[in-house]
Structures are given as structure tokens and as C-alpha cells.
Design a protein around this motif. Structure first.
Motif, PDB file in Angstrom:
ATOM      1  N   ALA A  42      17.652  43.647  -1.512  1.00  0.00           N
ATOM      2  CA  ALA A  42      18.913  43.186  -2.118  1.00  0.00           C
ATOM      3  C   ALA A  42      19.177  41.737  -1.752  1.00  0.00           C
ATOM      4  O   ALA A  42      19.616  40.938  -2.593  1.00  0.00           O
ATOM      5  CB  ALA A  42      20.072  44.079  -1.671  1.00  0.00           C
ATOM      6  N   THR A  46      19.501  38.376  -4.297  1.00  0.00           N
ATOM      7  CA  THR A  46      20.666  37.480  -4.335  1.00  0.00           C
ATOM      8  C   THR A  46      20.373  36.095  -3.750  1.00  0.00           C
ATOM      9  O   THR A  46      21.173  35.179  -3.924  1.00  0.00           O
ATOM     10  CB  THR A  46      21.853  38.090  -3.553  1.00  0.00           C
ATOM     11  N   ARG A  92      28.425  43.737  -0.937  1.00  0.00           N
ATOM     12  CA  ARG A  92      29.097  43.167  -2.117  1.00  0.00           C
ATOM     13  C   ARG A  92      30.004  41.993  -1.751  1.00  0.00           C
ATOM     14  O   ARG A  92      30.468  41.289  -2.636  1.00  0.00           O
ATOM     15  CB  ARG A  92      29.853  44.263  -2.859  1.00  0.00           C
ATOM     16  N   THR A  97      25.878  37.582  -3.400  1.00  0.00           N
ATOM     17  CA  THR A  97      26.227  38.663  -4.334  1.00  0.00           C
ATOM     18  C   THR A  97      27.344  38.218  -5.266  1.00  0.00           C
ATOM     19  O   THR A  97      27.267  38.419  -6.490  1.00  0.00           O
ATOM     20  CB  THR A  97      26.663  39.926  -3.560  1.00  0.00           C
ATOM     21  N   TYR A 100      26.034  35.688  -7.734  1.00  0.00           N
ATOM     22  CA  TYR A 100      25.164  36.377  -8.678  1.00  0.00           C
ATOM     23  C   TYR A 100      26.007  37.050  -9.753  1.00  0.00           C
ATOM     24  O   TYR A 100      25.741  36.925 -10.951  1.00  0.00           O
ATOM     25  CB  TYR A 100      24.337  37.415  -7.913  1.00  0.00           C
ATOM     26  N   ASP A 107      26.288  43.501 -11.140  1.00  0.00           N
ATOM     27  CA  ASP A 107      26.296  43.715  -9.693  1.00  0.00           C
ATOM     28  C   ASP A 107      24.865  43.920  -9.194  1.00  0.00           C
ATOM     29  O   ASP A 107      24.248  44.949  -9.483  1.00  0.00           O
ATOM     30  CB  ASP A 107      27.157  44.943  -9.386  1.00  0.00           C
ATOM     31  N   ILE A 109      23.832  44.602  -6.248  1.00  0.00           N
ATOM     32  CA  ILE A 109      23.731  45.674  -5.250  1.00  0.00           C
ATOM     33  C   ILE A 109      23.521  47.021  -5.928  1.00  0.00           C
ATOM     34  O   ILE A 109      22.852  47.905  -5.388  1.00  0.00           O
ATOM     35  CB  ILE A 109      24.974  45.670  -4.339  1.00  0.00           C
TER      36      ILE A 109
END
Length: 140
Positions: A42, A46, A92, A97, A100, A107, A109
Motif C-alpha cells: 500500500a 501511494t 487512510r 493516501t 492519491y 481510495d 487502501i
């Protein structure tokens, strides 16, 4: 991020003799490999969206030259027991994030949520962040 030279000038002005200037940063989350690897994916997703100044954090401010003699200090860590929902909520909040989501309208995530939920399981996990300090002291 700020103008370091102006900040250092002000720190020298306001610190009394023997006063301490301390800056700190926390590293990426420490978790067991089955969860850490997913969180790293993740982060990689990001990474292009993090502000360029993130490199200072990743480098533990080692490229900063402080205006006063530095002191040796121990590093330690922050520790919490979290559920997977708390971890996902934290992810988040990352600057990368948020940027992004603003750029792509989705999202990032969510791409890893199910995989993390399966690896995490039910209940709490021990979540740790190593803390790194750089400390300097105005001469007495």
C-alpha cells in the motif's frame, strides 16, 4: 515544511543557555511479516503521491545540520494494540493516501483492504513505530 535557517535563527534567539531543541520522526509501522508486507504494498502504491519532503522523514533528518551541538539520545518506540479497522483508518490518513485520492478519485487502501483483513485476522495486533530523535543544546 519550513525555512530551516529562519527557524534555527529563532531557536537560537529564544532558547535560554542550556535550552534543548529536539526534533523527532517515527518510522514506518512495525508488524509481523504477513501484515507488514501488505502495508508495504500500500505504501508503494501511494509513494508517488507523498510530498517530496517525505525524504527528510525517511532519512531521519540525517541531512539536517543543527545550529548547536548535538546530544546523544536513545531511540525508543511507540506501541499500540490495534484492530485491522484502526490500522486501515490510520493508513487512510497518510499524506500519500490523501493526495492519491485527490488525484485519482479513488481510495488506494481499498486495493489492499481484503488482503490485510485476512492476514490480520480477528482481534488486536501489536503495532509499533520506532521513534528517532535528534537533539541539540544551546551552550550554557
Amino acid at each position: 515544511w519550513f525555512d530551516r535557517e529562519r527557524f534555527y535563527t529563532e531557536a537560537r534567539r529564544v532558547l535560554k543557555p542550556g535550552g534543548i531543541l529536539a526534533v523527532w520522526v517515527y518510522e514506518r509501522t512495525r508488524l509481523p511479516p504477513e501484515c507488514k508486507d501488505i502495508i508495504e504494498k500500500a505504501y508503494t502504491e501511494t509513494e508517488p503521491y507523498w510530498p517530496p519532503e517525505r525524504k527528510f522523514v525517511e532519512n531521519h533528518y540525517r541531512d539536517f545540520t543543527f545550529p548547536m551541538p548535538e546530544l546523544d539520545v536513545e531511540s525508543f518506540e511507540m506501541q499500540l494494540d490495534w484492530t485491522v479497522d484502526q490500522m486501515l483508518a490510520y493508513m487512510r490518513t497518510w499524506s500519500g493516501t490523501q493526495r492519491y485520492m485527490k488525484a485519482k478519485g479513488s481510495d488506494p487502501i481499498a486495493l489492499f483492504e481484503q488482503e490485510l483483513r485476512e492476514a490480520w485476522g480477528e482481534g488486536m495486533r501489536d503495532v509499533r513505530w520506532p521513534l528517532i530523535f535528534r537533539v541539540c543544546q544551546k551552550a550554557t
